[in-house]
Structure formats: C-alpha cells, structure tokens
Design an enzyme around this catalytic site. Sequence first.
Site, PDB file in Angstrom:
ATOM      1  CG  PHE A 149      80.225  -4.473  38.172  1.00 35.82           C
ATOM      2  CD1 PHE A 149      81.322  -3.716  37.764  1.00 35.82           C
ATOM      3  CD2 PHE A 149      78.952  -3.943  37.976  1.00 35.82           C
ATOM      4  CE1 PHE A 149      81.141  -2.471  37.172  1.00 35.82           C
ATOM      5  CE2 PHE A 149      78.772  -2.708  37.390  1.00 35.82           C
ATOM      6  CZ  PHE A 149      79.868  -1.967  36.983  1.00 35.82           C
ATOM      7  CE  LYS A 173      75.515 -13.848  43.367  1.00 33.37           C
ATOM      8  NZ  LYS A 173      76.087 -13.199  42.156  1.00 33.37           N
ATOM      9  CD  GLU A 176      76.407 -12.355  37.798  1.00 34.52           C
ATOM     10  OE1 GLU A 176      76.660 -11.917  38.945  1.00 34.52           O
ATOM     11  OE2 GLU A 176      75.292 -12.220  37.263  1.00 34.52           O
ATOM     12  NE  ARG A 177      77.855  -7.348  35.739  1.00 37.28           N
ATOM     13  CZ  ARG A 177      77.154  -6.234  35.618  1.00 37.28           C
ATOM     14  NH1 ARG A 177      77.417  -5.406  34.630  1.00 37.28           N
ATOM     15  NH2 ARG A 177      76.210  -5.922  36.470  1.00 37.28           N
ATOM     16  CB  SER A 226      70.742  -2.328  40.038  1.00 38.47           C
ATOM     17  OG  SER A 226      70.398  -3.683  39.848  1.00 38.47           O
ATOM     18  CB  CYS A 281      76.750   3.460  44.538  1.00 39.25           C
ATOM     19  SG  CYS A 281      77.638   3.370  46.080  1.00 39.25           S
ATOM     20  CD  GLU A 383      72.941   3.551  39.393  1.00 42.40           C
ATOM     21  OE1 GLU A 383      72.259   2.508  39.350  1.00 42.40           O
ATOM     22  OE2 GLU A 383      73.797   3.763  40.269  1.00 42.40           O
TER      23      GLU A 383
HETATM   24  P1  NAD Z   1      73.287  -5.835  39.969  1.00 37.40           P
HETATM   25  O1  NAD Z   1      72.027  -5.492  40.659  1.00 37.40           O
HETATM   26  O2  NAD Z   1      73.229  -6.204  38.529  1.00 37.40           O
HETATM   27  O3  NAD Z   1      73.980  -7.104  40.702  1.00 37.40           O
HETATM   28  C1  NAD Z   1      74.180  -7.131  42.088  1.00 37.40           C
HETATM   29  C2  NAD Z   1      74.092  -8.582  42.553  1.00 37.40           C
HETATM   30  O4  NAD Z   1      72.780  -9.083  42.286  1.00 37.40           O
HETATM   31  C3  NAD Z   1      75.064  -9.515  41.831  1.00 37.40           C
HETATM   32  O5  NAD Z   1      75.646 -10.386  42.766  1.00 37.40           O
HETATM   33  C4  NAD Z   1      74.186 -10.255  40.843  1.00 37.40           C
HETATM   34  O6  NAD Z   1      74.628 -11.570  40.584  1.00 37.40           O
HETATM   35  C5  NAD Z   1      72.832 -10.273  41.518  1.00 37.40           C
HETATM   36  N1  NAD Z   1      71.723 -10.272  40.559  1.00 37.40           N
HETATM   37  C6  NAD Z   1      71.687  -9.654  39.342  1.00 37.40           C
HETATM   38  N2  NAD Z   1      70.503  -9.862  38.744  1.00 37.40           N
HETATM   39  C7  NAD Z   1      69.762 -10.623  39.596  1.00 37.40           C
HETATM   40  C8  NAD Z   1      68.419 -11.162  39.540  1.00 37.40           C
HETATM   41  N3  NAD Z   1      67.633 -10.954  38.497  1.00 37.40           N
HETATM   42  N4  NAD Z   1      68.002 -11.875  40.604  1.00 37.40           N
HETATM   43  C9  NAD Z   1      68.787 -12.078  41.670  1.00 37.40           C
HETATM   44  N5  NAD Z   1      70.061 -11.594  41.767  1.00 37.40           N
HETATM   45  C10 NAD Z   1      70.537 -10.869  40.749  1.00 37.40           C
HETATM   46  O7  NAD Z   1      74.302  -4.639  40.226  1.00 37.40           O
HETATM   47  P2  NAD Z   1      75.724  -4.395  39.550  1.00 37.40           P
HETATM   48  O8  NAD Z   1      75.523  -3.983  38.135  1.00 37.40           O
HETATM   49  O9  NAD Z   1      76.639  -5.533  39.838  1.00 37.40           O
HETATM   50  O10 NAD Z   1      76.261  -3.156  40.397  1.00 37.40           O
HETATM   51  C11 NAD Z   1      75.979  -1.829  40.065  1.00 37.40           C
HETATM   52  C12 NAD Z   1      74.789  -1.313  40.849  1.00 37.40           C
HETATM   53  O11 NAD Z   1      75.049  -1.403  42.248  1.00 37.40           O
HETATM   54  C13 NAD Z   1      74.510   0.154  40.579  1.00 37.40           C
HETATM   55  O12 NAD Z   1      73.114   0.342  40.540  1.00 37.40           O
HETATM   56  C14 NAD Z   1      75.103   0.853  41.785  1.00 37.40           C
HETATM   57  O13 NAD Z   1      74.551   2.118  42.085  1.00 37.40           O
HETATM   58  C15 NAD Z   1      74.795  -0.140  42.857  1.00 37.40           C
HETATM   59  N6  NAD Z   1      75.669   0.049  44.025  1.00 37.40           N
HETATM   60  C16 NAD Z   1      75.098   0.546  45.149  1.00 37.40           C
HETATM   61  C17 NAD Z   1      75.881   0.762  46.262  1.00 37.40           C
HETATM   62  C18 NAD Z   1      75.269   1.296  47.522  1.00 37.40           C
HETATM   63  O14 NAD Z   1      75.859   1.125  48.559  1.00 37.40           O
HETATM   64  N7  NAD Z   1      74.099   1.914  47.481  1.00 37.40           N
HETATM   65  C19 NAD Z   1      77.254   0.466  46.224  1.00 37.40           C
HETATM   66  C20 NAD Z   1      77.799  -0.053  45.048  1.00 37.40           C
HETATM   67  C21 NAD Z   1      76.982  -0.259  43.947  1.00 37.40           C
END
Ligand code: NAD
Length: 498
Positions: A149, A173, A176-177, A226, A281, A383
């Site tokens: 998101f 994909k 969804e937020r 994450s 991040c 985090e």
């Molecule tokens: P998230 O892991 O909740 O979601 C990321 C994606 O995974 C979304 O598209 C979501 O729909 C999907 N997802 C969520 N739960 C799932 C499940 N149980 N099974 C399959 N798919 C699932 O992450 P977020 O809250 O949207 O984003 C924040 C996180 O992303 C933080 O941890 C941040 O550090 C990380 N981030 C990392 C980078 C990097 O390059 N290292 C860059 C930006 C954000």
Amino acid sequence: MRDIHHFISGDAHKGSSGRFHEIFNPNTGDVQARVQLATAEEVGNAVEAAKAAFPKWATINPQRRARVMFEFKRLVEANMDELAEMLSSEHGKVIADSKGDVQRGLEVIEFACGIPHLQKGEYTEGAGPGIDVYSMRQPLGVVSGITPFNFPAMIPMWMFGVAIACGNTFVMKPSERDPSVPLRLAELFMEAGAPAGVLNVVHGDKVAVDTILTHPDIKAVSFVGSSDIAQYVYATGTAHGKRVQAMGGAKNHGIIMPDADMDQAVKDLVGAAFGSAGERCMALPVAVPVGEKTANELRERLVTEIEKLKVGISTDKDAHYGPVVTAEHRDRIANYIQMGVDEGSELVVDGRDFSLQGYEKGFFIGPTLLDHVKPNMKSYQEEIFGPVLQLVRADSFEEAVALPTNHQYGNGVAIFTRNGHAAREFAQRVQVGMVGINVPIPVPVAYHTFGGWKRSAFGDVNQHGPEGVRFFTKVKTITQRFPEGATDDSAFVIPTMA
Ligand code: NAD
C-alpha cells in the site's frame, strides 16, 4: 458507493466474487469506495489476456516498445495533479509526497525508455575457427507484480515499467488498501499505445495472490510487502517453478557519529523518521548516537524539532505528514509504543493522543520519540511502520556498526559523519543492502538497483536498474558457424577451444 473494477484486456471488469474490500479516506475515517476482490477464475482471465498479447508484444522492435514508455511518461506528467490527489485520498500521505511517489516511479519509466540499449546481447567474433558466439535477452512471457500500500505509484512502475519494456506482458495485483492509482496508471498505459492485454490489473487478497503463485502460465513474480508474506510468496512461487523476487520489511538505522554536522543530521533524521507518517520501507525509525554527549545533544534537538512538526490532512500544504492508512494500522502503531514503554524504554514524546480538530475520526498519530531502547526489546526488533523514532545509544563505532548488522532486517542504513575513513569502513562492513553516507534515505536512482539483505528481501535479483532487466529476461546463447565443405572435427569428442 464507488466500485473499483479490474482491468483486463483493456476493459473494465466489474468482478463476480461478491467479495469487496473497503477503501477509506484516512483523513476523515469514512469509507469512500470498495474494491472488488478477484476470484481465481478472474485472475485466470487476466493471465489469458496477457498470454494472448505476448507473442506480438515480445517481437515488436524495442524502439517501438520504448515509444510507448515515452508517451506514458508524458501522459503521467500531464495527469500528475489528478494522480497525486487520488493517491493522497486513499493513502493519506501529503500531496507533495504523493507527487514524489509518482515521480520516483516515472524515473524507472525513463530508465525503461532505454530498453533498445539495455536489452542488447553480447557478441564474440571468432570464438573458434569460423565460429561466432552471441547472446540475446528474451522476455519470459506473462509475469506478475504484487504490490504494497505504501507506494501505490512508484512500486507498480518499478515492476511493470521494466517487465513490459523487455517484451513481457503483465498481470498486476495492487494493494487492496489503495488500488485506484495503479488502476489509473494501467489505463494511461493503454492510452499511451500499449496493445490490450499487455498490462492487466486484478484486485484481490490471498485468493488472487495464491492463484498468481501457482498459475502455470505465469513465469515470474515480483513482490513487495511485509517479510512474512514475502517469504511465503518466495517459497510458494519458486516451488511452482517461477522466478521470484520478494522484497520485505525493514528497520533502518541512522548512526550519528560525534563529528557529524548535527544541524544536518537532526533535520535529516526528523524528515526520514516522520515523513509519510513513517510508512516507508526506507524510513529511518532508529537513531544510534555514538557516545553520551552526542546522544544527549541529539535527544534535546530532536525534541525541539518534533515540537515544530505539523500533522494535518493530506491536502494541507503546510502539513509535514498526514494520517496513516487505516485505523487498524494506527492501533498497531500505538500498541508498539506501549510495548516499548512496557519493555523499559523512556517515552520522551507521546503521539498517541493526537487528535486533529474537525477530523477526529481520521487515522492520525502524532510523532513519538522513545529513548534508551535496547537491542533485546521486541519493539526494536520488529518493524513498526509509523511515526515513531527509537533512540538506541551506542558507546562506540563498533557497537553502532553491530546494531544494523545483527538486526533481522537489512534494507537501508545511514551514517552521519565528516570522517571519510569511518564512513568507508562502515559502508564496507555493515550487513545492509543500501547505505547512505550523510544521506538519510539512500533509495538508489532508477538506473542503479533497489534491494535489501537478510529478511528484507527473498530471492537473488533486485528491483529495477540492470538487475531488473536481468530478472525479466532470460539469456539465450548462440554458437554459430557456416563451414564451407565438411570439417575434419570428430563429432564424438566434446568440442573444446584447445
Ligand atoms: P503486506 O505484506 O500486507 O501486503 C503486500 C501485498 O501482499 C498486498 O498486495 C497484499 O494484498 C498481499 N497480501 C497480504 N496478505 C497476504 C496473504 N496472507 N497472502 C497473500 N498475499 C497477501 O504489506 P503492506 O502493509 O501493504 O506494505 C507495507 C510493508 O511493505 C512493510 O513491511 C514495508 O516495509 C514493506 N515494503 C518493503 C519495500 C521494499 O522494497 N523492501 C518497499 C515498500 C514496502
């Protein structure tokens, strides 16, 4: 209620699952729209559309693919205000920061405009008698991107910009937020001249993600989110024969050496810890002052700067940062602050009671500062992803290098010093993927490459830059000769260059 649709083969698709995710306006706390959550069949339809578009797109000459990128860049720039407002209204970051989100993505599109040069192979003339060897980089086929998101413009562009320029077709994909900006980018991409099916968008949750990870026609998956989900995506995708890059969470440290330019370091730390409400991040949520004197001075000056911060709605031009993305996320951040207190750190500034007049139901949280945080505390090890800065005091340079090196995450790190020797030593030894020297947020420029170490990234190849081109292509190597008449080589012995 506004419904946010899928985008398959150039058309809007309403979706049939009957399952939705609510999209909030984080400033007010109101639900402003709902997004369809795709069925496995709908994801399959998007893959079919991408598969049908692939043969032609893969063989169009690279300059023509680059022209679509050039036109897309022009269209995104022309629609910058609309995109930034849309982004802020779902994410909560302030408009100037949303423009930065779009602009950082566009810089990867600019990089992708160079695809005719980037995708050139290598050639060796005369590798043997009358033998030439050359290599080509071919696209993989249908590839997919699953995005978080927190950068709904930049991260989709990191992925589809490079993948599509290389000749792949794409199923995205988004989170969804805040799904509206990725969807709008796909519409603009078609307007820029991409044929239908080259870029498709399906919204969804685990159902959509699992379908992508197991679908036999998807050749590669790029993920950012994450760490637990990144690890799951990597394990499941690779078990199904796919190439996977999966970027995860972070806990970046800023080391402040006694000789640092303190004015600059304080300004940089406050911006990098609290900008975008800490939902980056590459934020700097941990400050490591070296020595008691540095720590005391830093703390005093941070408190002064934090008091000047203005938290406001995302359209407030004077606000330094806006609300976080959901009430659930705000509560999670508040729980981590309480955890930090319970574990024995000192709460110097508490942002939990912050409320914005007229927007009492918005997802706001004030800047928070915790001091005397210790490496064994869970609130340090995990985090938080919010406007919370933790001070971990170190006695020496050695102790300071060890902190980010031993942490489970290894995304970014920064050192503030005037000493070139210390900076060089730090950059060489620290076990982190992206290092800033007097640069608080060392996100590499688009023609370099982005990726962390340890639990911040699963897989071997980084995002964008030359590594992005490698991730989205496979190498074919051709050894050729055109002999005149029969040669006297034995066909039964392995050919060598002896
Ligand atoms: P998230 O892991 O909740 O979601 C990321 C994606 O995974 C979304 O598209 C979501 O729909 C999907 N997802 C969520 N739960 C799932 C499940 N149980 N099974 C399959 N798919 C699932 O992450 P977020 O809250 O949207 O984003 C924040 C996180 O992303 C933080 O941890 C941040 O550090 C990380 N981030 C990392 C980078 C990097 O390059 N290292 C860059 C930006 C954000």
